[in-house]
Design a protein around this motif. Structure first.
Motif: not given
Length: 347
Positions: A216-223, A234-241, A281-289
């Motif tokens: 779940v953490a990896m999916v939300q971070g990837a999204l 700037t720095a999308p991978v850093l913010w993904a982690v 963020g509200a629809i995709i990332i929020g509902l992933a969990d």
């Protein structure tokens, strides 16, 4: 005291000392051993299916399963780790060269959202002090990331050795897992029914906890990283982690990152990009969990949010990155074993 009793106690003492000595020898490699066990638990169902297809050839099935784990987990995570430390170093250079100025970013947000300075004034908080604090914190954090990047580069050899040892052990755990579990179950001094119950509960909780937290953490971070990359942040991978770690925080999680970024986009006049980020963020990332966690974990083994939060933070503070998994795992086992003990006690 009979001679046989003395011999039994002496044997147990010697057994304990030898076990302690053996664990001490393995201590430098405990991280590789732990992640090998995690990989085995995650991919063992695949190993069982492949074993049937390969007509019981355990070695071939274990090798195929290991290759699947390498391509699905090891290679992506390694690439993300290198990108994370690289972007951390680049972010530090941008802040150090004043190409990014955190205090000006906050001033823009305050100008675009006047309610923020008003609330700070009512709380008797000096806006200039807040800007100075955030600027110093950003420089300090980016400097630390840069230092970690250098340290990661210096420790490439030890990282490679640890990775090879992990994959090597994972192969044998996949191939000989049933034999090892059979030997371990006979070595545990418990009644057969209780032993089987505890082992099955242990396996269930470990798989559910690891899958529930990591996947779940990896999916939300990837999204989150994907939308940041598409929006040119700037720095999308850093913010993904960062979002992957924060996904463990109940109720808000990854929103602690994308909401301030959305506010900044609105503040700088990027209304379309800000609206896209809020909706995504509200629809995709929020509902992933809410969608993934019940599927991966199930209702019976789902930990309360507050237990996940405290056990994760405690695990990270004590064990570093490994505590991200070990903390919630210990909490889940604690609850499961005490529940089993209570059931036995009330029979």
């Amino acid at each position: 005291m009979s001679r046989q009793t003395v011999q039994s106690k002496a044997f147990i003492i010697v057994l304990g000392l030898i076990t302690l000595a053996f664990l001490t020898i393995l201590l430098p490699f405990w991280s590789s051993i732990f992640w090998a066990c995690v990989m085995t638990l995650l991919f063992y169902p695949l190993q069982r299916r492949l074993r049937k297809k390969f007509n019981g050839r355990d070695t071939l099935a274990a090798l195929a399963t290991l290759l699947a784990g390498v391509f699905l987990v090891v290679i992506p995570v390694t690439m993300i780790a290198f990108a994370f430390v690289s972007e951390g170093a680049q972010l530090y250079e941008l802040i150090e060269n004043q190409e990014i100025e955190p205090d000006q970013l906050l001033e823009r947000i305050g100008s675009a959202v006047p309610i923020i300075p008003d609330v700070l004034d009512r709380l008797d908080i000096d806006m200039s002090n807040v800007r100075s604090y955030l600027s110093d914190s950003a420089v300090s954090l980016s400097r630390q990331l840069s230092q970690e990047a250098l340290s990661f580069g210096r420790n490439t050899v030890s990282f490679t050795v640890g990775l090879v040892l992990m994959l090597y052990l994972t192969f044998f755990l996949l191939r000989d897992g049933d034999k090892m579990m059979g030997w371990l179950s006979t070595a545990v001094p418990l009644e057969n029914d209780r032993r089987q119950l505890l082992f099955s509960k242990f396996t269930e909780v470990v798989r559910a906890t690891v899958k529930g937290n990591l996947v779940v953490a990896m999916v939300q971070g990837a999204l989150g990283g994907l939308i940041f990359w598409l929006l040119g942040i700037t720095a999308p991978v850093l913010w993904a982690v960062v979002m992957a770690f924060l996904s463990l925080v109940p109720a808000v999680g990854a929103a602690l990152v994308w909401v301030p970024v959305a506010i900044y986009l609105f503040a700088t006049g990027e209304v379309v990009q800000g609206s896209i980020l809020v909706a995504y963020g509200a629809i995709i990332i929020g509902l992933a969990d809410n969608v993934l966690r019940p599927i991966l974990v199930g209702r019976d083994t789902k930990l309360p949010d507050y237990v996940v939060l405290f056990s994760t933070l405690g695990g990270i503070s004590l064990l570093g990155i490994n505590g991200f998994v070990i903390g919630p795992l210990i909490a889940a086992l604690f609850i499961s074993f005490w529940a089993t003990f209570s059931q036995d006690l009330n029979r």
